[in-house]
Motif scaffolding. Structure first.
Motif, PDB file in Angstrom:
ATOM      1  N   LEU A 110      21.733  14.202  -1.782  1.00  0.00           N
ATOM      2  CA  LEU A 110      21.848  12.712  -1.794  1.00  0.00           C
ATOM      3  C   LEU A 110      20.563  12.133  -2.210  1.00  0.00           C
ATOM      4  O   LEU A 110      20.944  10.680  -2.438  1.00  0.00           O
ATOM      5  CB  LEU A 110      22.291  12.379  -0.169  1.00  0.00           C
ATOM      6  CG  LEU A 110      23.521  12.510   0.190  1.00  0.00           C
ATOM      7  CD1 LEU A 110      23.561  11.837   1.905  1.00  0.00           C
ATOM      8  CD2 LEU A 110      24.615  11.884  -0.571  1.00  0.00           C
ATOM      9  N   VAL A 111      19.477  12.652  -2.346  1.00  0.00           N
ATOM     10  CA  VAL A 111      18.483  12.180  -3.067  1.00  0.00           C
ATOM     11  C   VAL A 111      18.848  11.721  -4.380  1.00  0.00           C
ATOM     12  O   VAL A 111      18.213  10.323  -4.920  1.00  0.00           O
ATOM     13  CB  VAL A 111      17.201  12.886  -2.839  1.00  0.00           C
ATOM     14  CG1 VAL A 111      16.088  12.185  -3.502  1.00  0.00           C
ATOM     15  CG2 VAL A 111      16.741  13.148  -1.411  1.00  0.00           C
ATOM     16  N   ASP A 112      19.347  12.152  -5.149  1.00  0.00           N
ATOM     17  CA  ASP A 112      19.743  11.895  -6.560  1.00  0.00           C
ATOM     18  C   ASP A 112      20.491  10.513  -6.440  1.00  0.00           C
ATOM     19  O   ASP A 112      20.234   9.461  -7.261  1.00  0.00           O
ATOM     20  CB  ASP A 112      20.304  13.008  -7.183  1.00  0.00           C
ATOM     21  CG  ASP A 112      19.743  14.035  -7.496  1.00  0.00           C
ATOM     22  OD1 ASP A 112      18.359  13.891  -7.557  1.00  0.00           O
ATOM     23  OD2 ASP A 112      20.128  15.197  -7.663  1.00  0.00           O
ATOM     24  N   GLY A 113      21.495  10.567  -5.568  1.00  0.00           N
ATOM     25  CA  GLY A 113      22.461   9.194  -5.474  1.00  0.00           C
ATOM     26  C   GLY A 113      21.550   8.142  -4.932  1.00  0.00           C
ATOM     27  O   GLY A 113      21.560   6.984  -5.424  1.00  0.00           O
ATOM     28  N   LEU A 114      20.673   8.423  -4.110  1.00  0.00           N
ATOM     29  CA  LEU A 114      19.568   7.502  -3.526  1.00  0.00           C
ATOM     30  C   LEU A 114      18.751   6.885  -4.716  1.00  0.00           C
ATOM     31  O   LEU A 114      18.429   5.628  -4.764  1.00  0.00           O
ATOM     32  CB  LEU A 114      18.712   7.859  -2.184  1.00  0.00           C
ATOM     33  CG  LEU A 114      17.567   7.140  -2.008  1.00  0.00           C
ATOM     34  CD1 LEU A 114      18.049   5.862  -1.201  1.00  0.00           C
ATOM     35  CD2 LEU A 114      16.876   7.929  -0.972  1.00  0.00           C
ATOM     36  N   ALA A 116      19.257   6.638  -7.592  1.00  0.00           N
ATOM     37  CA  ALA A 116      20.154   6.140  -8.701  1.00  0.00           C
ATOM     38  C   ALA A 116      20.232   4.766  -8.310  1.00  0.00           C
ATOM     39  O   ALA A 116      20.594   3.645  -8.840  1.00  0.00           O
ATOM     40  CB  ALA A 116      21.569   7.007  -9.090  1.00  0.00           C
ATOM     41  N   ASP A 117      20.950   4.780  -7.027  1.00  0.00           N
ATOM     42  CA  ASP A 117      21.251   3.424  -6.212  1.00  0.00           C
ATOM     43  C   ASP A 117      20.070   2.582  -6.279  1.00  0.00           C
ATOM     44  O   ASP A 117      20.381   1.596  -6.669  1.00  0.00           O
ATOM     45  CB  ASP A 117      21.620   3.866  -4.780  1.00  0.00           C
ATOM     46  CG  ASP A 117      22.141   2.527  -3.896  1.00  0.00           C
ATOM     47  OD1 ASP A 117      22.631   1.808  -4.561  1.00  0.00           O
ATOM     48  OD2 ASP A 117      21.788   2.622  -2.729  1.00  0.00           O
TER      49      ASP A 117
ATOM     50  N   GLN B  11      27.486  12.942  -5.799  1.00  0.00           N
ATOM     51  CA  GLN B  11      26.906  12.436  -4.577  1.00  0.00           C
ATOM     52  C   GLN B  11      27.551  10.951  -4.109  1.00  0.00           C
ATOM     53  O   GLN B  11      27.992  10.820  -3.176  1.00  0.00           O
ATOM     54  CB  GLN B  11      25.554  12.523  -4.613  1.00  0.00           C
ATOM     55  CG  GLN B  11      24.724  13.685  -4.847  1.00  0.00           C
ATOM     56  CD  GLN B  11      25.319  14.766  -4.109  1.00  0.00           C
ATOM     57  OE1 GLN B  11      25.480  14.616  -2.602  1.00  0.00           O
ATOM     58  NE2 GLN B  11      25.009  16.015  -4.622  1.00  0.00           N
ATOM     59  N   TYR B 289      22.342   5.459   0.952  1.00  0.00           N
ATOM     60  CA  TYR B 289      22.047   6.627   0.943  1.00  0.00           C
ATOM     61  C   TYR B 289      20.870   7.087   1.669  1.00  0.00           C
ATOM     62  O   TYR B 289      20.308   8.301   1.951  1.00  0.00           O
ATOM     63  CB  TYR B 289      21.874   7.304  -0.556  1.00  0.00           C
ATOM     64  CG  TYR B 289      22.962   7.283  -1.564  1.00  0.00           C
ATOM     65  CD1 TYR B 289      23.651   8.368  -1.814  1.00  0.00           C
ATOM     66  CD2 TYR B 289      23.283   5.975  -2.035  1.00  0.00           C
ATOM     67  CE1 TYR B 289      24.725   8.271  -2.565  1.00  0.00           C
ATOM     68  CE2 TYR B 289      24.262   5.754  -2.979  1.00  0.00           C
ATOM     69  CZ  TYR B 289      25.090   6.998  -3.347  1.00  0.00           C
ATOM     70  OH  TYR B 289      25.906   6.765  -4.155  1.00  0.00           O
TER      71      TYR B 289
END
Lengths: 490, 345
Positions: A110-114, A116-117, B11, B289
């Motif tokens: 999920l860190v990648d998503g984090l 990017a977010d 994700q 996230y």
């Protein structure tokens, strides 16, 4: 991660902002210090001339500059800056978490998503300053040293005191001859001299006769303990050690007669009347008789009846209580209240009567009343508080009574019970075996008993409130009430 | 960590799927239940965090209906046990009964009790004796029950929702601390507001019946539970959670004054787990996230209110656990570096 560079840039930007704010903060502090330091050369302007002004200006500027540099170069932790960025831009800890986890060895998918977010939100943000300006405490005092410096700079130089200190070395013959001339250099010659006083004519010391004062030092009356302690005749007499010892012996003898000591321990603040009066006041509470709860009124009447019953003599308010109860049964609240008021009034009268002459004066009640009660017959027993079982000086100490036994004969008031060792009790119905050792006799009026009643009353009230508040099961409620009832009966 | 790194889009899709599922489930429950948005949210958070919930409220507020509706919205088996003083542990767990096989031989066979369901409603849990209450303990913590030395696993997801009434205390057995600690959240169901009450009347006194659809199965619930645990939490947020727990301990040297004065026992490490897991679900349901400090603040009340045991003074002064926890949060934030401008100086 390449995307994380956006976040790093944000953190650097915030770090710069923090540094600038810190530089401001510390510059103000430095300015304050510099302004204080600048006052020193300005004070000495007479000596240093224009150099003092230059030095003051330099100190002021240096203080501000040094402060700014110290503030700017203090370390800014990147984590703190990231948190500040999160708070400032409302990013809900995205930047701090993303930066922390971007290079974490145990990073979750999920860190990648984090990241990017977080990057997306950072790029969308509006440019603004997020670091608040903080002022040091010293900032508001800066005008004071600045104003002082300005005044010192504009005002004429402060003159330094001239002249030399006196020579403390060994004096020569010349110095001794001309002391006035040397002093004249330091002091004003026309200094006013103190006026000469006339010589006071002192009285000659004469022998004084230390005669006793009129009326003082006479023989004290037996039982007049206060008079003995108030006796000041010793102070006015000439020192006579034997007389002093004699007086001291007399005082010690008086102290031994404990029955004549004033009752200093009795607590007059917690009397029966006062307790009942407080309860009645709580009961009424500004209400009309028809608004008063009959249940509470009944409780109060019961309490008054119980207090009256405990006394060995019949209580004078028993009739009023009975009338009040009867009225209450008939639903006549007003009449019951009247009866309660009457009983209360009688209780008050009795209380005041009992308090008469029971102050701090020593001696017996009967003596102070001038023998109003008259002699008692041998069969008459005294009530509680009556200590007239033995003649003066007899029976108070072992071996001093008329009986050959060391403890003396049992008192009449102890009902001739050989097992009763002095505790006056009341026999209860249904308990024939054994001896009742409850303290319902004389003990009912002692302060501890009264405090006990007061405390139990308070606890009962707290218990009722707690039961109402805490939803105690009914079985338990009954148990609790029984427990308090048992406490009340003791 | 052995998980392969997946692209951010993947994700994002997973998180979006969770957000959609969470909202759909909430919408289904809200078809029947009016108001109580916080309670519904926290029940769903607990479902995805893998914990159990204790609902406390006076009768008639819809506690049981809420749980039943949730069970109807999920494609899972549902059991309901009405706790009474004469309920026995065997009535919950099950018992061995003698059965006769085809050859005429008799043997014991385990007859499963209602605990063997996915969603268990323990209605008025404080009416049963402590012995019966404790029958739930092993199932709630270990997700298995042991009868006659044989352990029987409970099928996941196993989710206990218990209710209790705080007013009728007569003939009840308050849950012991050990059992209370096993509930992830304790939720207080309050009276509805005026508009909500009107809506309740409208919905329930008309002939139209509301049908709830099954929108999620057990497999999805388990998948989402896995996803929740992947949510990263920053060190300073984790530290704040730990400080919140420690601040509730009167023995801790840095405990605030309010803790020393009113608390006998503070929250257990299970409380910290509940705090962080609940915060993770909340963050994910919000489409984030990462766990934020706001998530911790929001979860602290349901996660800690049943884990803080007041002392005599606290009880005598009628201290409310919720207000106490709010003070603890404030104290914990002051103790940590978060929210401080000290470093600016």
């Amino acid at each position: 991660m390449a995307e994380a560079s956006v976040l790093h840039r944000l953190v650097q930007q915030v770090t710069r902002e923090v540094r600038l704010r810190r530089a401001e903060f510390w510059a103000l502090r430095g300015l304050f210090g510099g302004a204080l330091a600048a006052a020193v050369p300005l004070v000495a302007r007479e000596r240093f001339g224009m150099a003092a002004l230059v030095a003051a200006g330099a100190l002021l500027v240096a203080g501000g500059l040094i402060g700014a540099l110290v503030g700017y170069f203090r370390r800014v932790p990147p984590g703190e800056a990231a948190r500040l960025a999160d708070r400032g831009f409302g990013l809900q800890d995205r930047v701090a978490t993303a930066l922390e986890w971007a290079d974490h060895p145990e990073r979750s998918p999920l860190v990648d998503g984090l990241v990017a977010d977080a990057v997306a939100r950072v790029t969308q943000r509006t440019q603004r300053r997020i670091v608040p300006r903080l002022l040091p405490r010293e900032a508001k005092f800066i005008p004071v040293p600045l104003a002082l410096g300005l005044v010192l700079a504009l005002a004429p130089p402060i003159p330094f005191p001239k002249g030399a200190l006196p020579n403390f070395q060994a004096s020569t013959g010349d110095d001794e001859e001309q002391p006035k001339e040397r002093a004249g250099k330091l002091e004003s010659s026309d200094r006013p001299q103190a006026a000469k006083r006339d010589q006071v004519q002192r009285a000659e010391m004469k022998d004084r006769t230390l005669a006793p004062r009129a009326g003082g030092g006479g023989p004290t009356q037996a039982g007049d303990l206060a008079a003995v302690f108030k006796d000041t005749s010793l102070g006015s007499r000439s020192p006579d050690f034997n007389s002093f010892l004699k007086k001291g012996d007399e005082r010690i003898r008086m102290l031994e007669q404990v029955d004549k000591m004033p009752d200093l321990q009795r607590d007059f603040t917690q009397s029966q009347y006062k307790m009942v009066f407080q309860k009645s006041k709580e009961l009424r509470g500004g209400l009309r008789p028809d608004q008063v709860s009959p249940q509470k009124l009944r409780e109060l009447l019961n309490e008054m009846e119980r207090l009256g019953r405990k006394g060995s003599q019949g209580s004078p308010w028993a009739g009023d209580i009975a009338e009040g109860m009867e009225a209450l049964e008939g639903g006549q609240n007003e009449r019951a209240m009247d009866a309660m008021e009457r009983a209360l009034s009688k209780m008050r009268n009795m209380e005041e009567k009992g308090r008469e002459g029971k102050g701090l004066r020593g001696g017996r009640e009967s003596e102070r009343r001038g023998g109003q009660r008259g002699p008692r017959g041998p069969g008459q027993s005294g009530g509680p508080g009556d200590e007239g079982d033995f003649p003066e000086g007899e029976g108070m100490f072992p071996g001093r009574g008329k009986s050959p036994t060391p403890k003396g004969d049992p008192s009449q008031r102890l009902r001739g019970n050989p097992f009763d060792v002095g505790v006056e009790g009341e026999s209860r119905s249904g308990r024939k075996e054994g001896f009742d050792t409850n303290l319902l006799g004389r003990g009912q009026n002692v302060p501890s008993r009264l405090q006990y009643l007061g405390v139990v009353g308070q606890y009962r009230k707290m218990m009722e409130e707690a039961i109402a508040r805490e939803q105690v099961p009914r079985d338990s409620q009954a148990h609790i009430k029984q427990y308090f009832q048992a406490l009340d009966e003791r | 960590m052995t998980q392969s790194i997946q692209p951010a889009e993947s994700q994002e899709r997973r998180v979006q799927e969770f957000v959609t599922a969470f909202q759909t489930l909430r919408t289904e429950v809200q078809k029947v239940i009016v108001g109580h948005d916080d309670v519904i949210n926290h029940v769903l958070i607990s479902l995805f965090a893998g914990g159990h919930v204790l609902l406390e409220g006076v009768p008639g507020l819809g506690k049981t209906l809420l749980i039943r509706t949730l069970a109807e919205s999920l494609d899972l088996t549902f059991s309901r046990i009405q706790f009474t003083p004469d309920l026995m542990p065997g009535d919950i767990i099950g018992t061995n009964i003698i059965v006769e096989d085809a050859d005429g031989r008799k043997h014991f066979q385990f007859q499963r009790g209602p605990i063997f369901g996915h969603i268990l409603l323990a209605d008025e849990v404080n009416r049963a004796t402590p012995k019966t209450q404790s029958a739930l303990l092993e199932g709630m913590q270990e997700h298995s029950v042991t009868v006659s030395g044989t352990s029987h696993p409970l099928a996941p997801p196993f989710f206990v929702l218990a209710t209790q009434n705080p007013i009728e205390m007569e003939g009840t057995y308050p849950l012991p601390e050990a059992q209370l600690d096993r509930f992830l959240f304790k939720l207080r169901v309050r009276y509805p507001a005026l508009e909500e009450l009107t809506e309740i009347i409208n919905r329930t006194t008309r002939p139209r019946e509301v049908h709830v659809q099954r929108v999620m199965n057990g497999e999805a619930v388990l998948r989402f539970r896995e996803l929740v645990r992947e949510v990263p939490i920053a060190a300073h947020v984790g530290d704040l959670a730990s400080l919140m727990i420690l601040a509730s301990h009167p023995q801790w040297e840095r405990a605030p004054e309010v803790t020393r004065r009113f608390i006998r026992y503070g929250a257990s490490p299970r409380g910290a787990q509940a705090l962080v897991l609940g915060a993770k679900v909340r963050a994910l349901a919000d489409g984030r996230y990462n766990v934020s400090i706001d998530d911790l603040r929001a979860i602290a009340l349901p996660a800690l209110r049943h884990r803080i045991i007041l002392n005599f003074e606290g009880e005598a002064e009628g201290i409310d656990a919720d207000r106490l926890i709010e003070q603890l949060i404030e104290a914990a934030e002051n103790l940590s570096a978060t929210g401080k401008d000290a470093f600016l100086r």
